[in-house]
Design a protein around this motif. Structure first.
Motif, PDB file in Angstrom:
ATOM      1  N   SER A  44       0.861  -1.192   0.000  1.00  0.00           N
ATOM      2  CA  SER A  44       0.000   0.000   0.000  1.00  0.00           C
ATOM      3  C   SER A  44       0.890   1.233   0.000  1.00  0.00           C
ATOM      4  N   LYS A  45       0.514   2.235  -0.776  1.00  0.00           N
ATOM      5  CA  LYS A  45       1.390   3.386  -0.973  1.00  0.00           C
ATOM      6  C   LYS A  45       0.827   4.650  -0.339  1.00  0.00           C
ATOM      7  N   GLU A  46       1.748   5.584  -0.062  1.00  0.00           N
ATOM      8  CA  GLU A  46       1.318   6.894   0.396  1.00  0.00           C
ATOM      9  C   GLU A  46       1.580   7.903  -0.718  1.00  0.00           C
ATOM     10  N   GLY A  47       0.507   8.443  -1.265  1.00  0.00           N
ATOM     11  CA  GLY A  47       0.654   9.434  -2.327  1.00  0.00           C
ATOM     12  C   GLY A  47       0.309  10.828  -1.869  1.00  0.00           C
ATOM     13  N   CYS A  48      -0.383  10.951  -0.717  1.00  0.00           N
ATOM     14  CA  CYS A  48      -0.797  12.291  -0.312  1.00  0.00           C
ATOM     15  C   CYS A  48      -1.006  12.452   1.188  1.00  0.00           C
ATOM     16  N   ASP A  49      -1.388  11.395   1.892  1.00  0.00           N
ATOM     17  CA  ASP A  49      -1.632  11.484   3.327  1.00  0.00           C
ATOM     18  C   ASP A  49      -2.886  12.284   3.667  1.00  0.00           C
ATOM     19  N   ASP A  50      -3.785  12.428   2.713  1.00  0.00           N
ATOM     20  CA  ASP A  50      -4.901  13.344   2.956  1.00  0.00           C
ATOM     21  C   ASP A  50      -6.178  12.929   2.222  1.00  0.00           C
ATOM     22  N   SER A  51      -6.365  11.646   2.015  1.00  0.00           N
ATOM     23  CA  SER A  51      -7.576  11.150   1.333  1.00  0.00           C
ATOM     24  C   SER A  51      -7.777  11.719  -0.066  1.00  0.00           C
ATOM     25  N   GLU A  52      -6.701  12.074  -0.730  1.00  0.00           N
ATOM     26  CA  GLU A  52      -6.856  12.712  -2.039  1.00  0.00           C
ATOM     27  C   GLU A  52      -6.522  11.800  -3.211  1.00  0.00           C
ATOM     28  N   CYS A  53      -5.682  10.770  -2.982  1.00  0.00           N
ATOM     29  CA  CYS A  53      -5.148  10.037  -4.139  1.00  0.00           C
ATOM     30  C   CYS A  53      -5.577   8.582  -4.220  1.00  0.00           C
ATOM     31  N   GLY A  54      -5.903   7.966  -3.113  1.00  0.00           N
ATOM     32  CA  GLY A  54      -6.345   6.568  -3.155  1.00  0.00           C
ATOM     33  C   GLY A  54      -5.243   5.525  -3.205  1.00  0.00           C
ATOM     34  N   ALA A  55      -3.984   5.940  -3.188  1.00  0.00           N
ATOM     35  CA  ALA A  55      -2.885   4.972  -3.293  1.00  0.00           C
ATOM     36  C   ALA A  55      -2.796   4.064  -2.066  1.00  0.00           C
ATOM     37  N   CYS A  56      -3.406   4.513  -0.966  1.00  0.00           N
ATOM     38  CA  CYS A  56      -3.307   3.782   0.300  1.00  0.00           C
ATOM     39  C   CYS A  56      -4.519   2.897   0.563  1.00  0.00           C
ATOM     40  N   MET A  57      -5.377   2.759  -0.432  1.00  0.00           N
ATOM     41  CA  MET A  57      -6.671   2.098  -0.221  1.00  0.00           C
ATOM     42  C   MET A  57      -6.523   0.678   0.323  1.00  0.00           C
ATOM     43  N   VAL A  66     -11.267   1.817   2.410  1.00  0.00           N
ATOM     44  CA  VAL A  66     -10.980   3.022   3.196  1.00  0.00           C
ATOM     45  C   VAL A  66      -9.618   3.565   2.775  1.00  0.00           C
ATOM     46  N   ASN A  67      -9.489   4.890   2.882  1.00  0.00           N
ATOM     47  CA  ASN A  67      -8.184   5.511   2.695  1.00  0.00           C
ATOM     48  C   ASN A  67      -7.406   5.316   3.993  1.00  0.00           C
ATOM     49  N   ALA A  68      -6.476   4.377   3.977  1.00  0.00           N
ATOM     50  CA  ALA A  68      -5.793   4.001   5.218  1.00  0.00           C
ATOM     51  C   ALA A  68      -4.965   5.141   5.800  1.00  0.00           C
ATOM     52  N   CYS A  69      -4.590   6.110   4.959  1.00  0.00           N
ATOM     53  CA  CYS A  69      -3.788   7.237   5.460  1.00  0.00           C
ATOM     54  C   CYS A  69      -4.609   8.107   6.398  1.00  0.00           C
ATOM     55  N   SER A  70      -5.928   8.013   6.285  1.00  0.00           N
ATOM     56  CA  SER A  70      -6.793   8.896   7.058  1.00  0.00           C
ATOM     57  C   SER A  70      -7.686   8.101   8.000  1.00  0.00           C
TER      58      SER A  70
HETATM   59  S1  FES Z   1      -2.222   8.398   0.613  1.00  0.00           S
HETATM   60 FE1  FES Z   1      -3.445   9.494  -0.760  1.00  0.00          FE
HETATM   61  S2  FES Z   1      -5.454   8.949  -0.139  1.00  0.00           S
HETATM   62 FE2  FES Z   1      -4.214   8.037   1.328  1.00  0.00          FE
END
Ligand code: FES
Ligand code: FES
Lengths: 752, 154
Positions: B37-50, B58-62
């Motif tokens: 799972s990746k971190e692309g933004c840390d703010d529920s914006e990119c979906g890389a952490c789904m 869920v957006n796991a970063c948030s």
């Molecule tokens: S890292 Fe971008 S939505 Fe979670």
């Protein structure tokens, strides 16, 4: 010349690791004892530094290193002009200038330490209006510009870091004699590359040598940069690139590898930097520049194009980096793929206190093309001509001579136009809120040195070792196909080692859409070398003449004697076979280019790629919201080796171009600070916004093309997309949007 | 102060000690060591952490990691059946849904949830369903085709 119909499918060898989550990107790596890096950025966008005090930060428990300009050699760096220090010394020039860096045991401690660093400044006047920065009495962003070491061709002067003029014939006289003259001024906002992977760097010293794992598109430039800023031999720097999560130019150029290597040296520990999305927006020295573009063109009433004048001003931002050639590149796109007898193009690349601009997928082209293609449609309207007919009459074709004196060999510009128009159904009856717009463009190949090795393994498979970098485009995936073809083997027989500067020969990296063009050439040369060795060995073993041998399906056979053969695996098990090669760098075509100044090698377009895009849009006049419904993209990018890979570039590039056309822009405050450094307000195109895209490849036999007739495919899709969208919007509105992106507000206003 | 908890990821139970503020992405990547799972933004914006929580994306970063205790968490590493790729994973590869691959883990997780929820989606359903996942490389074409091809075949 043929249009490709049959897709040639090619599955990515790195695919399985990518779909299972087992692939490793830089931020996924963990080294024992690694520390976390954080930067202290400039507190002003233009200010003199009067004091830096890191005492409190250094004293914080858990902090192992705090590094400023005092801790690294006092050298300037920069690809085309050496105008920048790793850590700001006396002056900060934009929001992302790094004043100090911290390495600590946790991110929280590193952040705390960064906040404890005391920096005093004397603010200086901020230069954000890059057009005004051209004036001789403007505040200088670099008062010492004359002392900088820089590429001689740039014509630097005051804030102007690059100047290009292309002059042919007498544009003023020709305009005076024209039946119709149109003028336009166009302004573009800065745009970002936005790879979904924010960049990451890890550095680890062992003795005098440093290994840096980094998300770069250009490992060899990164190696040279680290060696230069730390004043150590290049051979002491090894760059390894794990999987790279997209680049789009934003990860070109050397940069943060130097800071992290300096921190790791000071901390005597491995150090890892991972950018936040916010940093990925404001701190990187790579964004697409804002521009001011003015055109004036004249034509005879039958549509004969008589003259074009243009004035271009490009915002370089605070530092030059590798992007010094942008004034010339923009000037070439102001000519566009048109036949022109009288031309006067003036293009200036100007320093400001904004974020530095540099290569982003087809640098300078989308903006200039957007303006020029609108301007051509305006000319068509003034002539009472259909815009497609005007282009039919004025576009370059095989044998045309460009305004810089380049004679164009086999090209299919007009064919791409016809194909795009056909695919979109130009001329069809549409609802009144819909329209079709068309734009054309061009883009060069970049010939450069490259090298490769191919070695055989004892099990009869092979390994290709190349300096080429892979940023997700699949460009290095072509290499096994080339090698397999030379050796009578299958692409699946080869693995690749392509991301380690200590292993492979030099390559310029994943930029300029040139991987197949240059690395492909080197890889083929290495395969041919290996083939010679195999044929020699087989001739001896089979007691046959070399000329009677052929390589088929993993074996070497004596022609006509099917029982006399030896497999490549058998030979590989017995001997050591490794080929090496570089291939000969093709010469760029000649350009006469009299009357031109500021030439950095782009005055002729090597093996140009020709592009025509047609788009259908729907415009809501009440809200200004534009939706792109359909795109037809026709490209002459030479012979297409891997249809799925090439199509993927067009899908991605067109969608990126739509973002740039409609929603993507960096907004800056009055001092040049980012106002929207996050993905909520910097809006990328999503799956639900992306249109249907039809693609046609017109395969030409281009002189001076890359291996097997290839040209680049990665950047062209970005070039004319915004222009085509603009022309479609103008058709619905009956009015033009002169600012890019064409946001709902701007579209709505234009329609009033 | 760290809190002891047990997180169940891809069928394995992991005892962990976490700061209460730790998000699920950081817990899975940095503490458990599954970096797919990746971190692309840390703010529920990119979906890389789904990730999936009991099947829900869920957006796991948030999302706070401790809140996921008691749920079955699925990441990209849990999609294949041993060495056999899931049909979606194969389709992504065969239809050009993967370039740099950084969005791929999140995209596959979202697509898995989408098909579980709606086994025969229209193209619009797929496009809307994936609009929380950004991809900068593919223009979404190969991804949408891949999801539709799997939907059609099941
Ligand atoms: S890292 Fe971008 S939505 Fe979670
Ligand atoms: S494949 Fe690169 S972001 Fe989607």
């Amino acid at each position: 010349m043929a249009t490709v119909e049959e897709p040639r499918t090619f599955i990515r060898p790195d695919g399985k690791e990518k779909v299972t989550g087992t692939g490793r990107y830089t931020a996924d790596l963990v080294l024992a004892g690694e520390l976390v890096a954080k930067f202290r950025y400039a507190d002003h966008t233009h200010a003199r530094i009067t004091r830096i005090d890191v005492t409190k930060a250094r004293a914080l428990p858990g902090v192992l290193a705090v590094v400023t300009h005092e801790d690294v050699p006092d050298v300037l760096y920069g690809g085309m002009v050496k105008d920048r220090r790793l850590f700001a010394r006396d002056t900060v020039r934009f929001e992302g200038d790094v004043v100090a860096a911290v390495a600590a045991t946790t991110a929280a401690i590193a952040e705390q330490a960064v906040a404890l660093i005391e920096v005093d400044y004397e603010p200086l006047p901020v230069v954000t209006d890059f057009e005004a920065a051209l004036a001789d009495d403007s505040t200088l962003v670099h008062p010492a510009w004359e002392e900088y070491e820089g590429n001689e061709s740039l014509g630097r002067h005051h804030n102007t870091v690059g100047y290009t003029a292309i002059v042919k014939g007498d544009a003023d006289a020709a305009l005076a004699s024209a039946d119709v003259v149109v003028r336009g001024r166009y302004v573009t906002d800065p745009v970002q590359g936005v790879p979904i992977e924010p960049r990451a760097v890890i550095a680890q010293w062992q003795g005098d040598k440093v290994t840096v794992w980094t998300s770069t598109q250009v490992p060899y430039a990164a190696r040279g940069g680290v060696a230069h800023v730390l004043q150590i031999p290049e051979s002491h720097v090894r760059i390894i690139v794990p999987l790279l999560g997209g680049g789009f130019g934003a990860k070109c150029d050397f940069h943060f590898e130097g800071h992290v290597a300096a921190l790791a040296r000071a901390a005597r520990r491995p150090v890892k930097l991972v950018f936040s999305r916010r940093e990925e927006f404001f701190a990187v020295g790579h964004r697409r520049e804002g521009m001011v573009i003015e055109f004036e063109s004249g034509a005879r009433s039958d549509g004969t194009l008589l003259a074009r004048k243009a004035r271009l001003v490009l915002d370089k931002g605070a530092y030059c980096g590798e992007g010094g050639f942008f004034s010339e590149m923009a000037a070439m796109h102001a000519l566009g793929p048109y036949e022109l007898e009288n031309v006067n193009i003036q293009s200036s690349l100007v320093y400001s206190n904004n974020q530095p601009s540099s290569s982003i997928r087809a640098p300078t082209a989308p903006q200039v093309c957007w303006a020029l293609e609108q301007h051509m449609d305006e000319l068509a309207a003034a002539l009472g001509m259909d815009p497609i007919d005007l282009r039919r009459k004025t576009l370059i074709e095989t044998g045309s001579v460009t305004a810089t004196g380049q004679v164009l060999e086999q090209i299919a510009m007009k064919e791409t136009l016809e194909k795009a128009v056909e695919l979109i159904g130009y001329g069809q009856e549409l609802p009144e809120d819909e329209a079709i717009g068309v734009a054309v463009g061009w883009w060069p190949c970049f010939a450069a040195n490259s090298g490769a090795y191919v070695k055989l393994n004892p099990d009869g498979t092979g390994t290709i070792i190349t300096g080429a970098q892979e940023n997700g485009t699949g460009s290095v995936m072509a290499m096994p196909t080339y090698v397999a073809a030379e050796l009578g083997m299958q692409p699946e027989d080869f693995s690749m080692l392509y991301q380690d500067t200590d292993a492979a020969p030099y390559d310029m990296g994943s930029c300029g859409s040139q991987t197949t063009f240059n690395s492909g050439r080197a890889v083929i040369a290495a395969a041919v070398d290996l083939r010679d060795q195999l044929l020699d060995a087989a001739a001896e073993q089979l007691e046959a003449s070399r000329d009677d041998l052929e390589l088929v399906s993993g074996s070497i056979l004596v022609k006509g004697s099917p029982d006399k053969s030896v497999t490549i695996a058998e030979l590989a098990g017995e001997g050591t076979f490794h080929g090496k090669g570089a291939g000969e760098v093709p010469f760029a075509p000649e350009a006469l280019a009299e009357g031109c100044v500021g030439q950095s090698g782009l005055e002729s377009f090597h093996a140009p790629q020709l592009i025509a895009h047609a788009v259908r849009v729907r415009v809501d006049r009440d809200t200004g919201v534009v939706r792109v419904l359909q795109v037809a993209a026709a490209h002459d990018c030479g012979v297409i080796l891997n249809r799925m890979g090439a199509d993927g570039q067009v899908y991605g590039g067109v969608v990126m171009g739509i973002g740039q056309a409609l929603s993507e822009r960096t907004q800056l405050d009055a001092e040049g600070r980012h106002l929207n450094a996050h993905l909520t307000d910097y809006k990328l195109v999503t799956a639900s916004d992306a249109p249907q895209i039809d693609i046609a490849w017109i395969e030409t036999d281009t002189l001076n093309a890359g291996p097997k007739g290839s040209k680049g495919v990665g950047e062209p899709p970005c070039v004319p997309t915004a222009g085509a969208v603009a022309n479609a919007i103008a058709r619905v509105l009956g009015a033009r949007v002169h600012q890019l992106p064409m946001t709902p507000e701007r579209v709505w206003k234009a329609g009033q | 102060m760290k809190v002891a908890a047990t997180l169940s990821v891809n069928g394995f139970a992991y005892p962990v000690e976490l700061d209460p503020g730790t998000n699920l992405l950081a817990a899975v990547r940095d503490v458990i060591g599954l970096t797919g799972s990746k971190e692309g933004c840390d703010d529920s914006e990119c979906g890389a952490c789904m990730m999936l929580l009991d099947g829900q994306p869920v957006n796991a970063c948030s999302y706070l990691a401790l809140q996921a205790e008691g749920s079955e968490i699925t990441t990209v590493e849990g999609l294949a059946d041993g060495d056999t790729l899931a049909p979606l994973q194969v389709a992504f590869l065969e239809l050009g849904g993967v370039q740099c691959g950084f969005c791929t883990p999140g995209m596959l997780v979202s697509a898995t949830a989408l098909l579980a929820d709606n086994p025969s989606p229209t193209e619009d359903d797929v496009r809307i369903g994936l609009s929380g996942n950004l991809c900068r490389c593919t223009g979404y074409d190969g991804i949408v085709k891949a999801v539709l091809s799997v939907a059609g075949s099941s």
